[in-house]
Scaffold this motif. Structure first.
Motif, mmCIF file in Angstrom:
data_model
loop_
_atom_site.group_PDB
_atom_site.id
_atom_site.type_symbol
_atom_site.label_atom_id
_atom_site.label_comp_id
_atom_site.label_asym_id
_atom_site.label_seq_id
_atom_site.Cartn_x
_atom_site.Cartn_y
_atom_site.Cartn_z
ATOM 1 N N UNK A 1 0.871 -1.153 0.000
ATOM 2 C CA UNK A 1 0.000 0.000 0.000
ATOM 3 C C UNK A 1 0.915 1.210 0.000
ATOM 4 N N UNK A 2 0.384 2.384 0.262
ATOM 5 C CA UNK A 2 1.173 3.607 0.224
ATOM 6 C C UNK A 2 1.194 4.250 1.603
ATOM 7 N N UNK A 3 2.330 4.859 1.978
ATOM 8 C CA UNK A 3 2.429 5.418 3.325
ATOM 9 C C UNK A 3 3.478 6.516 3.384
ATOM 10 N N UNK A 4 3.294 7.424 4.354
ATOM 11 C CA UNK A 4 4.260 8.459 4.660
ATOM 12 C C UNK A 4 4.451 8.525 6.170
ATOM 13 N N UNK A 5 5.685 8.791 6.599
ATOM 14 C CA UNK A 5 5.994 8.911 8.017
ATOM 15 C C UNK A 5 6.493 10.314 8.304
ATOM 16 N N UNK A 6 5.858 10.941 9.306
ATOM 17 C CA UNK A 6 6.194 12.304 9.684
ATOM 18 C C UNK A 6 6.745 12.321 11.111
ATOM 19 N N UNK A 7 7.733 13.170 11.354
ATOM 20 C CA UNK A 7 8.235 13.433 12.700
ATOM 21 C C UNK A 7 8.060 14.923 12.979
ATOM 22 N N UNK A 8 7.226 15.218 13.969
ATOM 23 C CA UNK A 8 6.883 16.623 14.285
ATOM 24 C C UNK A 8 6.436 17.372 13.034
#
Length: 823
Positions: free
Chosen positions: A455-462
């Motif tokens: 699937x598709x994903x994004x990871x964010x930090x702050x």
């Protein structure tokens, strides 16, 4: 009753039985009182319908190669009984196990999930496992039928195997499971066999399995492993899994209406499904599909016993067993010391009740924790360390993460593998999810975030996009080849500061043929460096003994990809070298799903192979190290000195890993020790090898007759424990033909006996060989043939240690039909 039900069923109802209802259950026919039943993955536990990484807890038993190392069918049968109980606790009637593919290359990602390189040892253990499971009213499913010895392009690859090799090596475990154990289900493999998908292979599924062997159970596809309607049904594939129907249902009804499939073919397949339901007692009492955890003290004890029984002592100059009373400072080192590597990866994963790490087990055994010093030294993980903490997961309709969440729930680890979504309002092919958590680093410095997603994903930090698993997404090597290669990004973090971590996921916009999975895994770690290596070396320097726990884990030994080589990953070899240089009492404890090269072998005092022995890992390894149990294992697979010594590694990509969609088994019957014998290539450790903590003397082998008879010959040998403690000895019998018109292996395993003896005790091993044990498969005659002449029966401690030879005569040529009963 079954014929009556079939008479009363419409064509549509019969057809409905030939596909799953969902991922784990069959289709009921409520009008006629035909219930649904549930299947569950094995083979080292019973997971139930939960995710591969979550769900109701289960007992985690040793993996199959560890069972292969026990050479103990009676103990494996006990495990089968226990696993059946675990299956019942998950509301399941069918266990998808055992796996009996052959150790061919040493690099197979599922090497750990298979018993041995030898078909006879594999067959004996599989029969015992099946008898244990089915004796409790649970149907076993032997898999993967056939030729799935690699994970590379496994859904399309053609395993090109000549019929002699098939009959003598790769089919034998399946044949014995059918003829001797009466296995109720067979699972076809993903791959093609000689150009044809095994799920639609009439020679394999009908001619061999049903007509020759007399199999009357069901054949099911591996998950998403069927490819056609009429072709698969006509070939003999009964059940398409998982459901709902893709190539069956209305398509199959239409195929019957237009004459592509005969009505009696559908009726026969539906009848076999009904027979399975009858076998598991579903008609007497509709199964309760509810799941609960079953954590029994007797299961814990059995797992601990199996762990020690399968532990193989590869080297020991006398340092083991360690004397608890005489130990002062103990250094417990390495990436597998504080981590409990209890199982391999892929569909064999379960949510274990608990996991005892080696460090925990040693601390418990020694009682004095102050005497133990621990350091990691280096990492060996293939993927970034999995995130652990409190996570809020919100689920949304459609892929846009828009509007209010349909449902929200907590989670505790950063891995999500969705078989079933938490609400029926969510469409597996059109949903999104937001995972929100926080991370507080213990140290300042660069940290690496990693993520892989099907699937598709994004990871964010702050709020900052750190890992992009969305733009430019392509298939990679995770989640059975349905996810991308792990994407990584370093970022500087301050110790003690709380960072918000958010992962936004959406299901794939397109569903492809084959396995379709929705999953995401994210993690974070601070890379280890020179300071960590130095800390481990200093920890070892003044220790009485340095215990080095190295190897791999379920990220390396996993379904979906093969290993890149046979070396220890990361800086582990360097760690061994450096620790051994400062501590003369270094003991290496290996955890791998197969053989590894050991360039450091001469620099350490002992090597113990523990495999992945289940949830009692720490207790089992402590039992062996401190002599509370002996290392009872013997190698079920040859350990070559170098990967290039393996029979499949001849420098031809068509032989391994495959070329243009075909992998050619050019070695034929010369697999494992057969190859080493005939090529003269000396292994690092031979098949059947293993040391113990006591010594034995062997008498001379005696045969019950000089000429082979139809009822066989019994070879006996007396073995005496001449050491100072209880122990076990493995007696192996190989057959060597003295002259043959066809090329044959120098010797082949045909019988074995494991003896457990007290100090000073003598026991007699009795080993029986039959005419078929002298034979090879004659392709032209379509039969097993043993030629007139002399044969040597080699009584051995392992494939390189022959203790006694008995010569016998076969006075008349013996021909064995493929349909003959097996003893």
């Amino acid at each position: 009753m079954i014929d009556d039900l079939l008479d009363r069923m419409t064509l549509e109802e019969q057809v409905s039985l030939l596909s799953g209802a969902d991922f784990w259950t069959t289709v009921p026919v409520e009008r006629l009182g035909i219930p649904k039943i549930k299947v569950t993955d094995g083979p080292n536990g019973a997971r139930g319908a939960g995710s591969l990484v979550a769900g109701v807890h289960s007992a985690c038993f040793p993996v199959a190669i560890a069972l292969g190392a026990t050479w103990n069918p009676a103990l494996v049968e006990r495990m089968g009984v226990a696993i059946a109980g675990q299956a019942k606790s998950k509301g399941a009637s069918v266990l998808l196990a055992p796996t009996v593919n052959i150790h061919r290359s040493g690099l197979n990602g599922r090497n750990f999930e298979c018993y041995s390189e030898d078909p006879m040892l594999t067959a004996e253990l599989a029969v015992a496992y099946i008898q244990g499971v089915q004796g409790q009213g649970i149907a076993a499913t032997i898999k993967h039928f056939v030729g799935n010895e690699s994970e590379i392009e496994r859904q399309t690859m053609s395993s090109d195997i000549d019929e002699r090799a098939l009959r003598e090596i790769y089919l034998l475990p399946f044949e014995k499971a059918v003829k001797r154990a009466g296995v109720m289900a067979v699972m076809s493999s993903y791959n093609r066999l000689n150009g044809t998908y095994t799920s639609e292979h009439p020679w394999l599924l009908t001619e061999v399995l049903r007509d020759e062997w007399g199999f009357d159970g069901i054949v099911m596809s591996d998950w998403f492993g069927s490819h056609s309607t009429a072709t698969s049904v006509n070939a003999g594939l009964d059940l398409e899994m998982p459901g709902p129907a893709r190539d069956r249902g209305e398509k199959l009804v239409a195929a019957v209406r237009n004459g592509e499939v005969k009505p009696e073919t559908v009726r026969a397949a539906a009848g076999r499904i009904l027979k399975l339901l009858e076998y598991v007692g579903a008609f007497e009492s509709a199964p309760d599909l509810a799941e609960h955890a079953l954590d029994l003290p007797e299961d814990r004890a059995l797992i601990r016993q199996l762990g020690a029984e399968g532990a193989v002592l590869l080297k020991n100059d006398g340092i083991l067993p360690l004397n608890k009373a005489g130990l002062g400072h103990v250094a417990v080192l390495g990436p597998n010391a504080a981590e409990a590597r209890v199982m391999g990866g892929g569909s064999a994963q379960i949510a274990a009740h608990y996991r005892i790490s080696p460090l925990e087990g040693i601390r418990e055994a020694l009682l004095n924790a102050n005497s133990i010093r621990h350091a990691v030294g280096c990492r060996n993980n293939r993927l970034i360390n999995l995130f652990s903490g409190d996570i809020r997961v919100e689920y949304f309709k459609a892929r846009s993460l828009a509007g209010l969440p349909v449902v929200a729930e907590p989670a505790h680890v950063g891995e999500f593998f969705w078989f079933d979504l938490p609400s029926t309002e969510l469409d597996p092919s059109d949903f999104s999810a937001r995972m929100t958590t926080s991370y507080v680093p213990a140290e300042s410095g660069e940290h690496v975030f990693g993520m892989t997603n099907a699937g598709l994903a994004k990871l964010y930090v702050d709020g900052r996009l750190v890992v992009n698993g969305f733009d430019g997404w392509t298939r990679g090597d995770n989640y059975f080849g349905t996810a991308n290669v792990e994407q990584r990004q370093g970022i500087h973090l301050e110790a003690g500061r709380r960072y918000q971590v958010v992962v936004e996921y959406c299901s794939s916009a397109t569903m492809e043929e084959g396995i379709n999975i929705t999953a995401v895994r994210f993690g974070v770690e601070k890379p280890l460096g020179e300071q960590d290596m130095a800390e481990a070396v200093e920890t070892a320097r003044n220790a009485d003994v340095a215990l080095l726990f190295v190897g791999r884990d379920g990220q390396w030994d996993t379904e979906g990809l093969d290993l890149p080589d046979m070396r220890l990953p990361g800086r582990q070899e360097e760690l061994i070298e450096k620790v051994a240089a400062v501590n003369a009492n270094t003991v290496v404890i290996l955890q791998t799903g197969g053989p590894v090269e050991m360039p450091w072998l001469g620099k350490v005092r002992a090597v113990l192979q523990m495999w992945y022995p289940g949830q009692e890992l720490g207790h089992a390894v402590a039992d062996v190290l401190f002599g509370d149990a002996e290392p009872g294992g013997r190698l079920p697979q040859t350990f070559p000195r170098h990967l290039s010594d393996n029979s499949a590694m001849i420098g031809d990509e068509a032989v391994y890993p495959g070329k243009d969609g075909h992998v050619r088994y050019a070695e034929g019957v010369f697999v494992g020790y057969r190859h080493h014998d005939n090529s003269g290539v000396e292994p690092l450790f031979p098949f059947g090898f293993g040391l113990g903590y006591t010594d034995f003397s062997w008498g001379k082998a005696q045969a019950s007759a000089a000429q082979m008879a139809l009822d066989g010959i019994t070879v006996t040998v007396d073995v005496t424990n001449i050491g100072d403690r209880r122990g076990s000895e493995l007696v192996q019998l190989y057959v060597r033909p003295l002259g043959s018109v066809v090329e044959r292996p120098d010797k082949e395993l045909r019988a074995f006996a494991k003896l457990k003896l007290a100090k000073g005790e003598t026991a007699r091993a009795s080993l029986v060989v039959y005419p078929r044990d002298l034979s090879y498969f004659d392709v032209e005659a379509k039969a097993f043939r043993a030629a007139v002449g002399r044969y040597e029966l080699l009584v051995a401690a392992n494939a390189a240690d022959i203790r006694s030879i008995v010569t016998i005569e076969l006075a008349r040529e013996w021909i064995g039909e493929v349909s003959d009963r097996l003893v």
